[in-house]
Design a protein around this motif. Structure first.
Motif, short mmCIF file in Angstrom:
data_model
loop_
_atom_site.label_atom_id
_atom_site.label_comp_id
_atom_site.label_asym_id
_atom_site.label_seq_id
_atom_site.Cartn_x
_atom_site.Cartn_y
_atom_site.Cartn_z
N ARG A 196 3.65 48.82 -32.49
CA ARG A 196 3.59 48.67 -31.05
C ARG A 196 5.09 48.94 -30.61
O ARG A 196 6.03 48.80 -31.37
CB ARG A 196 3.19 47.33 -30.52
N GLU A 197 5.37 49.26 -29.49
CA GLU A 197 6.62 49.25 -28.63
C GLU A 197 6.81 48.80 -27.45
O GLU A 197 5.48 48.75 -26.68
CB GLU A 197 7.19 50.62 -28.90
N GLN A 198 8.03 48.13 -27.03
CA GLN A 198 8.05 47.68 -25.72
C GLN A 198 9.44 47.92 -25.16
O GLN A 198 10.24 48.25 -25.74
CB GLN A 198 8.05 46.29 -25.81
N LEU A 199 9.47 47.94 -23.85
CA LEU A 199 10.56 47.96 -22.91
C LEU A 199 10.42 46.78 -21.92
O LEU A 199 9.81 46.76 -21.20
CB LEU A 199 10.71 49.38 -22.18
N THR A 200 11.36 45.76 -22.00
CA THR A 200 11.40 44.69 -21.15
C THR A 200 12.58 44.52 -20.49
O THR A 200 13.90 44.82 -20.86
CB THR A 200 11.18 43.27 -21.92
N LEU A 201 12.60 43.87 -19.36
CA LEU A 201 13.91 43.48 -18.50
C LEU A 201 14.24 42.15 -18.83
O LEU A 201 13.28 41.35 -18.70
CB LEU A 201 13.53 43.68 -17.27
N CYS A 202 15.33 41.69 -19.46
CA CYS A 202 15.56 40.41 -19.90
C CYS A 202 16.79 39.66 -19.46
O CYS A 202 17.75 40.51 -19.15
CB CYS A 202 15.54 40.27 -21.49
N GLY A 203 16.87 38.49 -19.34
CA GLY A 203 18.11 38.00 -18.72
C GLY A 203 18.20 36.29 -19.16
O GLY A 203 17.21 35.91 -19.89
N VAL A 204 19.38 36.03 -18.95
CA VAL A 204 19.72 34.60 -19.21
C VAL A 204 20.40 33.82 -18.12
O VAL A 204 21.39 34.39 -17.50
CB VAL A 204 20.71 34.44 -20.46
N GLN A 205 20.00 32.66 -17.96
CA GLN A 205 20.27 31.79 -16.58
C GLN A 205 20.79 30.60 -17.07
O GLN A 205 20.02 29.91 -17.81
CB GLN A 205 19.35 31.83 -15.63
N SER A 206 21.83 29.94 -16.77
CA SER A 206 22.39 28.71 -17.14
C SER A 206 22.64 27.67 -16.04
O SER A 206 23.06 28.00 -14.91
CB SER A 206 23.61 29.09 -17.92
N GLY A 207 22.45 26.47 -16.36
CA GLY A 207 22.31 25.50 -15.59
C GLY A 207 23.08 24.40 -15.93
O GLY A 207 23.50 24.22 -17.10
N ILE A 208 23.08 23.23 -15.43
CA ILE A 208 23.74 21.94 -15.66
C ILE A 208 23.02 21.50 -16.92
O ILE A 208 23.55 21.01 -17.77
CB ILE A 208 23.84 20.76 -14.36
N GLY A 209 21.64 21.43 -16.63
CA GLY A 209 20.74 20.75 -17.77
C GLY A 209 20.37 21.57 -18.85
O GLY A 209 19.96 21.06 -19.86
N GLY A 210 20.94 22.95 -18.97
CA GLY A 210 20.26 23.75 -20.21
C GLY A 210 20.26 25.21 -19.84
O GLY A 210 21.12 25.43 -18.58
N SER A 211 19.61 25.90 -20.24
CA SER A 211 19.47 27.47 -19.96
C SER A 211 18.03 28.02 -19.85
O SER A 211 17.07 27.33 -20.40
CB SER A 211 20.38 28.32 -21.03
#
Length: 269
Positions: free
Chosen positions: A195-210
């Motif tokens: 299989r293959e995939q194309l995804t939109l991914c992101g990382v968001q960080s806050g005070i308590g974690g991510s």
């Protein structure tokens, strides 16, 4: 990366991949589409209609926050340390497959939410990893071939296609966002073809974690865009309907709440 930290993350990955593949494959061929029950919010299409729509709408992130209570903890603007020691409030009727709360490392909870997603099984895993939250390091388990092959025997290639200047409608600070490509080999003894995939991914960080999040890019967009797919013959496409990994710091370890709905697509060989 310390050997202990690396081993803990790899163990966490191994305990995720096998049940995820097995349940997702079984569901794709045996479970019909069922409308959600009364009072249960349904899956939300993360993209607005149209070939130029390539960024998720606000409802997509509301869905993540509903499915993953720990994401609220991770991105909370509160500075009260006791807030992060409290258990999140559950509002959806998750069905528990396994629950071993006294397990100190690795996955201790596996749950499913029947009939939420239209074409795939929705799974939620909770686990613990010693040390401090490090979202870029944790996400590298998914996005770096060398790290991912240590726990995912199905991966053939994975890489970032392009950076995307996008800030999701979430509390906290956006650390990274981009389009990622992933290709897999045969799995489950050949029952699942590559299989293959194309995804939109992101990382968001806050005070308590991510919070690490991802949605499959819509075919209307990928079909109309050039340079996203690698050269060569196209494979059967799988689809990550929704993915999130909330990392919440505790004393001496961090909690991981991993939500995934994966439609493996198509049929067998």
């Amino acid at each position: 990366m310390s050997k202990r930290y690396s081993s803990s993350l790899i163990f966490f990955g191994i305990t995720l991949i096998l049940p995820t593949l097995t349940i997702a494959f079984h569901h794709s061929f045996t479970t019909p589409i069922v409308s959600p029950g009364l009072g249960l919010k349904a899956y939300t299409n993360p993209y607005d209609p149209g070939p130029n729509s390539c960024t998720p709408n606000s409802a997509a992130f509301e869905m993540i926050r509903e499915l993953s209570p720990y994401s609220t903890h991770a991105l909370s603007p509160l500075k009260d340390p006791d807030f992060f020691l409290k258990e999140p409030v559950e509002i959806l009727p998750w069905k528990t497959i396994e629950h071993k709360p006294h397990r100190s490392t690795g996955v201790y909870s596996v749950q499913t939410l029947p009939s939420y997603c239209p074409s795939s099984q929705l799974l939620r895993f909770r686990g613990r990893v010693p040390g401090r939250v490090d979202a870029p390091l944790f996400s590298s388990l998914l996005t770096t071939v060398a790290h991912r092959k240590k726990w995912d025997v199905t991966v053939s290639d994975v890489y970032k296609v392009a950076d995307v200047g996008y800030s999701p409608p979430l509390p906290g600070t956006p650390e990274e966002c981009g389009v990622g490509y992933c290709r897999t080999v045969k799995a489950l003894g050949g029952l699942v073809t590559p299989r293959e995939q194309l995804t939109l991914c992101g990382v968001q960080s806050g005070i308590g974690g991510s919070l690490i999040w991802a949605f499959e890019l819509p075919s209307e967009y990928t079909d109309a865009s050039e340079g996203l797919w690698p050269d060569g013959k196209r494979l059967q496409r799988a689809s990550t309907d929704v993915f999130s990994a909330a990392l919440v710091q505790r004393r001496g370890f961090f909690e991981v709440e991993y939500v995934l709905s994966l439609d493996v697509g198509g049929g067998g060989p």
